[in-house]
Every structure is written in structure tokens, then in C-alpha cells.
Design an enzyme around this catalytic site. Sequence first.
Site, short mmCIF file in Angstrom:
data_model
loop_
_atom_site.label_atom_id
_atom_site.label_comp_id
_atom_site.label_asym_id
_atom_site.label_seq_id
_atom_site.Cartn_x
_atom_site.Cartn_y
_atom_site.Cartn_z
N GLU A 64 0.79 -1.22 0.00
CA GLU A 64 0.00 0.00 0.00
C GLU A 64 0.83 1.28 0.00
OE1 GLU A 64 -3.10 0.42 -0.35
OE2 GLU A 64 -4.11 -1.44 0.17
N SER A 324 -27.96 -32.16 50.08
CA SER A 324 -27.05 -32.72 51.10
C SER A 324 -25.64 -32.14 51.05
CB SER A 324 -26.96 -34.24 50.93
OG SER A 324 -28.22 -34.85 51.14
#
Length: 672
Positions: A64, A324
Site C-alpha cells: 500500500e 445434602s
Amino acid sequence: MGALYALDRAYPPPLPARLAVSTEVVDRDGALLRAYATPDGFWRLDTRLDQVDPQFVEMLIAYEDKRFFEHGGVDPLALMRAAKQFAGNGRIVSGGSTLSMQLARLIEPRESRSFGSKLRQVLRAFQIERRLSKTEILERYLTLAPYGGNLEGVRAASLAYFGKEPRRLTVSEAALLVALPQLPERRRPDRNRHVAEAARDRVLARMVTAGVLNEPEADRAAGEAVAGTRLALPALAAHVADTALRKAPSESRHRLTLSKRVQEGLEAVARNAAERLGPRISVAMVLADASNGEILGEVGSADYFDGGRSGWIDMTRAVRSPGSTLKPFIYGLAMEQGLIAQETMIEDRPADFSGYRPRNFDMSYQGDVSVRQALQLSLNVPAVRLLDAVGPARLTARFRQAGVTPVLPKGEAPGLAIGLGGVGVSLRDLVQLYTGLANGGKARTLRDGTETAPVENSGGTILDEHATWQIADILSGVRPPEGASPRGIAYKTGTSYGYRDAWSVGFDGRHVLGVWVGRADAGSVPGLSGYASAAPILFEGFAKSGLAAVPLGRAPAGAFRTTRADLPVTQQRFSPAADGLVAVAPTEPAPQIVFPPDGAHVDLAAASNVATPLVLKLQGGRAPFRWLANGKPLEEPSRRRTATWQPDGTGYSTLTVIDAAGRAASVKVFVE
């Protein structure tokens, strides 16, 4: 020149101090757990250069803007090339845009590719270069570059197309990410895979020409197929992430104590288990480090997005009946008081406690059993017998001391029913209580990183270290569920009344994992049980967490498992009275150790190099008296209110005296 500076100040570029980016929730190491789209609906993740593969950055600049680090925003050579192409073709062939000019277009989008818009980009590029460093320009470009649909930035694109962060990219992946921003919609690999491959190949060819890649590298990369699917961005720990966002909505990045690896493993286990168990059933899990209380994995439901299972409800915080699972703490308190040992015999027969008649889960009774068997088999009547002896108020006080406040029916005092689940707690509460069993009796306050104020590490003492070891030793002997791989953990299960909740909580020497199974609407699930439904998930969760197994802690000094024959007569059988007959309420006060006082530091060799016995004194109680040091009898029962004890080493020790009525008193001392 002055006019240009004045113009620059009058019309500054729209460069916010902070970009509007997606909110991120990350784990303890910074790995992305969940991201949220921006208010305008884009996936735009803040990006720093150290988060991106250096080879990708090199390829991007070569493709680029090869003179990016040399120009001041505009590359004259590139502009001259673009102008020549425009003159020869009558249209824009290549724009000659630098990365700075492209950033200008991203922060101030143009309507068309006209000469005027290009000139505006040129001016904005100069302004940007005056205000930002080259690194800042690159980072903003990598955050804002379009990648098709609502994906912006290289991190969102890499996660969506490759399922990973862009820290380590293949050559093929890097080339594709370079190619996409030029024509992001046309080149989307999930819609136009062949167009995306062709664009990638052009980038690879340019990299060979630029000397960034050699031909064999480029050929290998070109031979890789481009995946034609778009993946969902990470959405782990949805409930915790929502909590973090709700508590600090202005923050763009939230760091949790969770581990991404652990979280992924637990979520997979919960999701698969819920599918096996059936529709409308959900699963919640909490895994914590018992040494500091940090939560490493937290699953609020089997599937956050499953409406049939009410997945949006965080079941780690829902208050439910624990069945429990609280029984180990009842037994531990009884051991602390010297009422029982592992091999003490206790009755499992029908009993009436002032109108309260507990029954076992399978509606049968075992008769005489050892305390070890009673806890491993989770028998209800023995647990209630012991809770009646130690007192429900004392049990709930210990819970509060450990940082957990159980929810009782409105206006009611703690009763015997809490031993069988007649109290409300959350999964996080249970895991916090069990951190004490994994941590020598010291519970740790849980935290996951969403807290708005500092959290104290210590949640208080739940049991003394000797009772803690005894309970862990018993629970480590519980048979694993069928098909589970042995892991060396201690665990307990529970099932609430009406088959509404199934629980399993287990621990090794470092970690605690709690599992809840049930319906979020508290509906009954026939056949649901802690052992059959939740325990297999517990063992699979430990296995899939990726955490190494840590051996359970070694016995503290003076703690050991005693045979029944070696127990003092008062501990051979648990009963309201020491002789095993029905007790008559004693008229004298309960025994109290007056020397040494609780918490005392004693130096038995202060006057000489020879250790002298420590004199023990008590008041109250009914003779004869039985003295124990760390659970070990000192001598035969005696009617005297004094005794002597010769310590076998330094450190903390627990001294206990039991009178003829079965009442006990204990103190902890430190021998120097």
C-alpha cells in the site's frame, strides 16, 4: 506558510483522542473472551501493533505505501504515477494514496473518487502526520480498515475469517488481509471466495516483486484454499461479561480472573451435558482457585442464547436448596468438638426430633454405621443427629464467618432442616464454602474481576485444620460415578426436595469445582439426582478444564485416621450420653477449658532446654473427663479437673475435653 498553519488550526482533522471501538472482555492473560458490537453495529476492535503479525505489517506497507516511513503524509512519486495514469486513461486507475491518506478517508468518508476528494485527502494526510506518530497512524488504520459487512479492523477480520487473533498469521492469511480493504464487499471470502483468492494471489505476486517473499513461499501460500465461511466472534463467559459491562459501562476493556482455556472447556462440558439430559434442563458451573478465591471458569447456563433453557438466567447466583451438600460441615463441627471420629458408630434408624422425622433419600435405613460410611452414603438421619448435637445456629454462624449468609425462610431461626437442604444458597456460595475444605479450613471470598471494590482474600475459617483434613479424607473415598476417570478429588453430591436441583461440589489440593443441574424455573425433573446427573459433569469438568491435578493436602500434625478399637469410649459410639443410654439433661454447666486459654502461645522450654508438660485445667462439666490433643486421647478418663500434655512438636494444636454427658470444649494453642 503562516496562512497554512492558520488554516490547519481552523479546520483540524476529525481525530478523536479515542476511537469508538467494540467493548472487550478479556481473561486473566488478556485473551479475548467476548466482544460487543459498537452502537452503530460494527465489530471494531482496538488494535495495537504488538497484537499483529509483523510479517503482515511488512506486506501491508510494501503493497500500500512502500515509502510510508519516509514521507510526511503524501508520496509525490505515487501521486505522479497516479496522475500519469489518469491522463492516459481518462479515469483514476490507481489513487496513489498513502496509508495516511487512506486513514483520512476512513475518518472522513468521501462520496466519490473525485479530484476534489483526493485533494481533501492530501490536506488531511498532512494534518494527520503533524498530530500522530507513524505507529499511531498504522494502529488507527488497522483498527478502522473495512473488511466486509460490519467487520472493521484487522483483529475483527482475523477472528471472523480465521478464528484467531492476528498475532501469528500464515503467509496466505496475511496476504488476504492485505487485499480485502481495497474492495471489501466484492472480495468477501464468505460470499465471493474465488474473487478473494484471486486478490490474495495478486498480493503474493507483488510481494515476490518487492522482495518480501520468495517464489516458493508465495507458491505455497497460493496453493492454500481460502475458507468460505465467516465465524462468530468469541462470546465466552456471557453472564460474567454482561455483569462487567453493567457495572462499568464506560470502560472499553474489562479484565476478568477467568482463564479462556478453562472457560472453553467448562462451556463445552455444560453444553454437551444439557443436550444429553434433555430439553429445558440447564447446567451451571463455577471453578475457583481455593488459595486466593479467583474464579477461573464460570458458566451461568448451558447456552446463553437458548430460550428453551432460559439461558439468559445466571444460575451461578440463583438461590436454591443445596440438598445434602452442606453435610460435610455438620460432620466437621462434630469432629471439632470431639463428639465423633471417622470410625465412631452412629445410628441410621427412624428418629423423631420434636416432630421432625427425617428420612433417607432411598427411604431405607442402614442401622449402625460408621461416621465415615454415613457421610459417604449421605445418610440423612445421622446428619440430623449430629446437627442436633452441634446446633443449627453454630453451623450457620460458621457459614457467615466464611463469608456466606444462607437464606432462611422469613422469620424462622435456623432449624434441623438446614442439614438436608432446608436453606437457600447459590452455587457461588457453595464453592466459596468448599474453598475452606481445599484450603486447610480457611475459606476464600470468590472474585471474578467484576467487583467494583477490593475484595478481601480471606472469607474466614469454616473448620479447624484437623477437622478439615478428616472431612477431606472421607470425601476422597466416595466412589466416582460410573465411567468417570479417577482424578484424586474429594466430592459431595446433593439433590433438593422434589428433584428440582442436582448438585456436585469437588476439590483437589488447589481447585474447587461446583456443578448445578436443573431447570431455571425450578420445575421438577423426575430422576434428577446429584450422583447420577451432576457428579459425571463434575469429573468431566475437571478433566476438560486443562488444569493439572493437585494432590489433596497432607494431614496436619496430630491428625490421622484412628481405628474404632483405639478410640476413647466416648467416641466409639455417638449417642446423647457417653454410656449410650438416653441422656438426662445435666444440671451442671458445660465444661470449659480455663488453661491454657484459646489462642495462647506457650513456650515449654523457656526455663531450661528440656520441654516440660503443659498443665491443662477445666471448670464445669460432669466427670469423668476425656482429654484429646489433635483428636488423639491423652490418657484414660479421669474424674480430676486437671491433666498434663506433652506436645510432640511445635506449631498449632487443638486440645479438647469431653465430659460424661458428651459435651465438649476445645481451645487452640501454639507451641513454641
